[in-house]
Design a protein around this motif. Sequence first.
Motif, short mmCIF file in Angstrom:
data_model
loop_
_atom_site.label_atom_id
_atom_site.label_comp_id
_atom_site.label_asym_id
_atom_site.label_seq_id
_atom_site.Cartn_x
_atom_site.Cartn_y
_atom_site.Cartn_z
N ARG A 290 -5.13 -3.16 0.57
CA ARG A 290 -3.74 -3.10 0.14
C ARG A 290 -3.32 -4.35 -0.63
O ARG A 290 -2.17 -4.44 -1.05
CB ARG A 290 -2.82 -2.93 1.35
CG ARG A 290 -2.97 -1.62 2.06
CD ARG A 290 -1.87 -1.41 3.09
NE ARG A 290 -2.07 -0.14 3.74
CZ ARG A 290 -2.44 0.00 5.00
NH1 ARG A 290 -2.59 -1.05 5.77
NH2 ARG A 290 -2.62 1.21 5.50
N GLN B 238 -3.64 2.24 -6.02
CA GLN B 238 -4.55 2.62 -4.94
C GLN B 238 -5.20 3.97 -5.25
O GLN B 238 -6.40 4.15 -5.07
CB GLN B 238 -3.81 2.72 -3.60
CG GLN B 238 -3.53 1.40 -2.94
CD GLN B 238 -2.88 1.61 -1.59
OE1 GLN B 238 -1.87 2.31 -1.48
NE2 GLN B 238 -3.43 0.99 -0.57
N LEU C 121 -9.75 -4.26 -6.01
CA LEU C 121 -9.40 -4.17 -4.59
C LEU C 121 -9.66 -5.50 -3.89
O LEU C 121 -10.66 -6.15 -4.13
CB LEU C 121 -10.23 -3.08 -3.91
CG LEU C 121 -10.00 -1.66 -4.41
CD1 LEU C 121 -11.05 -0.72 -3.81
CD2 LEU C 121 -8.61 -1.19 -4.06
N ASP D 184 -4.22 6.20 1.24
CA ASP D 184 -3.26 5.46 2.04
C ASP D 184 -1.95 6.23 2.07
O ASP D 184 -1.74 7.15 1.27
CB ASP D 184 -3.06 4.07 1.44
CG ASP D 184 -2.48 3.06 2.42
OD1 ASP D 184 -2.30 3.39 3.61
OD2 ASP D 184 -2.20 1.92 2.00
N VAL E 236 -8.36 4.69 -3.13
CA VAL E 236 -7.95 4.31 -1.77
C VAL E 236 -6.98 5.37 -1.24
O VAL E 236 -5.97 5.68 -1.87
CB VAL E 236 -7.26 2.93 -1.76
CG1 VAL E 236 -6.75 2.59 -0.37
CG2 VAL E 236 -8.22 1.86 -2.26
N VAL F 86 -7.31 -0.34 5.27
CA VAL F 86 -7.70 -0.02 3.90
C VAL F 86 -7.24 -1.16 2.99
O VAL F 86 -6.34 -1.91 3.35
CB VAL F 86 -7.09 1.33 3.41
CG1 VAL F 86 -7.57 2.49 4.27
CG2 VAL F 86 -5.58 1.27 3.36
N GLY G 167 0.83 -1.20 0.00
CA GLY G 167 0.00 0.00 0.00
C GLY G 167 0.86 1.24 0.00
O GLY G 167 1.79 1.36 -0.77
#
Length: 179
Positions: free
Chosen positions: A128, A60, A117, A67, A65, A126, A54
Motif C-alpha cells: 500500500r 493498485q 510497489l 485490496d 494488487v 498487501v 490502499g
Amino acid sequence: MMDDTYDVVVVGAGVAGLPAAITARDHGASVIVIDSNHDIGGRGILSGGRLHLGGGHALQQKLGVKDSADKVFEDWIRHDHADSRYSDRELVRVFADENVPTFNFLLENGVKLIEELVGPEQSSTVPRTFLSVEWPIASQVIAPRRQRNGSGIVRALEASARQKGARILLEHRMTSLVR
C-alpha cells in the motif's frame, strides 16, 4: 496588520493545510493560508514522500494488487501486530474508507507517483506504500536528488491551491482572529 475577510483561514502550508485550502476552494470558500516559515511544506517538503494508501485504488489495480477498504480496516485492527494492536476502530474505519478518495484527490491535484510497489509494510498484508515523484524544479527542492520526494507532494498541492485561488502568505504569523 491585515484587516481582510475570508471564509476559511488555514494556519500552516504543509501536508494538512494545503489539502484543507484546496478542499475549501473546491467548495467555493474564500481561503487564506498563513505560514510562519519562508517556504511552504513544513516537514513534508523534507520527507521521502511515502504515501501509505490502499483500498483498491487505480494504481493498485494497475499493478495487480487486490485490496479494499475492508481489508485496510482488517489489517489496521489486527491484534497480532504491534503497529495495529491498539488502533482506535472508529478512526481506522474512517481512514480505511477514505484511502481511495484521498489517493484520487492527490492525483487530481497534481501529485505524481512512482508506479512501483513498496511493501507490504507495518501491519498491512498487501503493498500500500507508494513514493511520490520529486518535484522537477531543483531550485524549489531542499537538497534535490536526495530522496526529497515529499517535495512532489507539497509543491503540487501548493500549485493547485494557488491555481484555485487560495491566497498563501509566508513569513506571517496568526496573532488574532475575529469571528
